[in-house]
Write an enzyme that holds these catalytic residues in place. Structure first.
Site, PDB file in Angstrom:
ATOM      1  N   HIS A 142      50.428  45.085  32.143  1.00  0.00           N
ATOM      2  CA  HIS A 142      49.896  43.750  32.452  1.00  0.00           C
ATOM      3  C   HIS A 142      50.093  42.820  31.251  1.00  0.00           C
ATOM      4  O   HIS A 142      50.441  41.647  31.405  1.00  0.00           O
ATOM      5  CB  HIS A 142      48.402  43.816  32.767  1.00  0.00           C
ATOM      6  CG  HIS A 142      48.046  44.661  33.951  1.00  0.00           C
ATOM      7  ND1 HIS A 142      47.407  45.875  33.832  1.00  0.00           N
ATOM      8  CD2 HIS A 142      48.228  44.465  35.279  1.00  0.00           C
ATOM      9  CE1 HIS A 142      47.194  46.379  35.036  1.00  0.00           C
ATOM     10  NE2 HIS A 142      47.693  45.560  35.930  1.00  0.00           N
ATOM     11  N   SER A 160      47.230  51.495  36.340  1.00  0.00           N
ATOM     12  CA  SER A 160      45.774  51.606  36.310  1.00  0.00           C
ATOM     13  C   SER A 160      45.326  52.917  36.943  1.00  0.00           C
ATOM     14  O   SER A 160      44.240  53.415  36.673  1.00  0.00           O
ATOM     15  CB  SER A 160      45.133  50.434  37.059  1.00  0.00           C
ATOM     16  OG  SER A 160      45.616  49.212  36.551  1.00  0.00           O
ATOM     17  N   LEU A 175      43.291  46.341  32.987  1.00  0.00           N
ATOM     18  CA  LEU A 175      44.533  45.881  32.350  1.00  0.00           C
ATOM     19  C   LEU A 175      45.029  46.865  31.301  1.00  0.00           C
ATOM     20  O   LEU A 175      44.248  47.467  30.565  1.00  0.00           O
ATOM     21  CB  LEU A 175      44.309  44.499  31.723  1.00  0.00           C
ATOM     22  CG  LEU A 175      43.844  43.413  32.702  1.00  0.00           C
ATOM     23  CD1 LEU A 175      43.696  42.076  31.976  1.00  0.00           C
ATOM     24  CD2 LEU A 175      44.797  43.268  33.889  1.00  0.00           C
ATOM     25  N   GLN A 185      58.362  44.813  37.597  1.00  0.00           N
ATOM     26  CA  GLN A 185      59.352  45.622  38.321  1.00  0.00           C
ATOM     27  C   GLN A 185      58.784  46.987  38.720  1.00  0.00           C
ATOM     28  O   GLN A 185      59.282  47.645  39.608  1.00  0.00           O
ATOM     29  CB  GLN A 185      60.613  45.788  37.445  1.00  0.00           C
ATOM     30  CG  GLN A 185      61.700  46.667  38.020  1.00  0.00           C
ATOM     31  CD  GLN A 185      62.293  46.142  39.321  1.00  0.00           C
ATOM     32  OE1 GLN A 185      62.212  44.949  39.608  1.00  0.00           O
ATOM     33  NE2 GLN A 185      62.858  47.033  40.129  1.00  0.00           N
ATOM     34  N   LEU A 206      53.229  52.923  32.972  1.00  0.00           N
ATOM     35  CA  LEU A 206      51.795  52.611  32.882  1.00  0.00           C
ATOM     36  C   LEU A 206      51.290  52.161  34.247  1.00  0.00           C
ATOM     37  O   LEU A 206      51.959  51.423  34.956  1.00  0.00           O
ATOM     38  CB  LEU A 206      51.546  51.500  31.858  1.00  0.00           C
ATOM     39  CG  LEU A 206      51.846  51.806  30.403  1.00  0.00           C
ATOM     40  CD1 LEU A 206      51.245  50.723  29.510  1.00  0.00           C
ATOM     41  CD2 LEU A 206      51.303  53.150  29.994  1.00  0.00           C
TER      42      LEU A 206
END
Ligand code: AMP
Length: 291
Positions: free
Chosen positions: A40, A189, A36, A151, A187
């Site tokens: 998130h 992961s 996260l 989005q 951003l």
């Protein structure tokens, strides 16, 4: 800071949600694959602000990864993720094992035809079938009033909205804006896979999108020229463009002969083995009818 309850079994989720509903709670779901970050967190906070019982799922979904993709090495920092969930006021975390979601003999998949084959679907066959299937399962397990998506994954949003309408699912789908680094990189992961040198080049995705937006703002309506501007900008970074597209934001289909209404500018670029995506939606004002 209260710790969320951590649930690994489907029946335990059903019980927790049932109890929350008996108290009159409105229930939300934020599906994630963990690792996260602030993107998130924005979804979790929206859910916290708008609903009473927030369920976050953390599940690296095997069916949405291709055979040569990063399923095995996808980061799984569960303890850190649980702390992030606690900080954002999540009530329950659903973190099932793959065998819980896909027991031996699992045979049923959801396909959102056509939409699933465009853009990312072209280079990731089966990806959106896996996404739609796991999201439908999560909707069935949690039965949320509201579900939150970013989005950032524009095509995923289109696929989920279409599935929700087509299958009459009683879930309101909320879409939250893209959270970016200071230099514009969305951003993800997967950003942690980037080498320092690739990380320096990665903001080119957002730069390309902004340049294309400026072109449209200055009056360009030719889809091919806008696409070429995206491609040229991406090529300057040395990344390998998977696609650069200016398409209808709802159908994801090419806009011909001129850009109109809501245009999704979307790019996917590979830096080494790492594939990054980004997008923006540009509203094109209606053209005056010729006299
Ligand atoms: P993932 O864990 O990558 O499956 O993402 C879970 C949810 O977070 C999806 O709905 C994503 O679109 C959303 N998300 C991921 N990155 C961002 C971001 N930078 N900004 C906003 N939402 C994001």
């Amino acid at each position: 800071m209260t710790q969320p309850i951590v649930l690994k079994e489907i029946e335990a989720v059903r019980q927790a949600v049932k109890q929350a509903r008996q108290r009159g709670a409105r229930v939300s779901l934020v599906p994630t694959m963990g690792a996260l970050h602030a993107g998130h967190a924005s979804l979790l906070r929206a859910a916290r602000a708008e609903t009473d019982f927030v369920v976050a799922s953390i599940f690296v979904n095997p069916t949405q990864f291709g055979p040569n993709e990063d399923f095995e090495r996808y980061p799984r920092p569960l303890q850190k993720d649980l702390q992030a969930c606690a900080a954002d006021g999540v009530d329950a975390v659903f973190a099932p094992e793959p065998a819980t979601m896909y027991p031996e003999g699992f045979r049923t998949f959801v396909e959102v035809t056509e939409l699933q084959d465009l853009l990312c679907g072209a280079s990731r066959p089966g990806h959106f079938r896996g996404v739609a299937t796991v999201v439908l399962k999560l909707f069935q397990i949690v039965q949320p009033d509201v579900a939150y998506f970013g989005q950032k994954d524009a095509q995923q949003v289109c696929v989920i909205q279409k599935m929700t309408r087509d299958l009459d699912l009683p879930v309101a789908v909320r879409v939250c804006p893209i959270i970016r680094e200071a230099d514009g990189l969305a951003l993800s992961s997967r950003n942690q896979y980037l080498t320092p040198e690739q990380r320096q080049r990665a903001p080119v995705l957002y730069q390309a999108l902004q340049q294309a937006r400026e072109l449209i703002d200055r009056g360009e309506r030719n889809p091919a020229l806008v696409q070429k501007a995206l491609e040229d900008c991406l090529a300057s970074s040395g990344g390998m463009a998977d696609y650069a597209a200016a398409v209808d934001a709802e159908t994801l289909r090419p806009l011909q002969p001129r850009l109109r209404r809501n245009v999704l500018l979307a790019v996917a670029v590979r830096f080494g083995a790492t594939r990054l995506i980004d997008n923006i939606v540009v509203r094109v004002p209606a053209e005056k009818a010729p006299r």
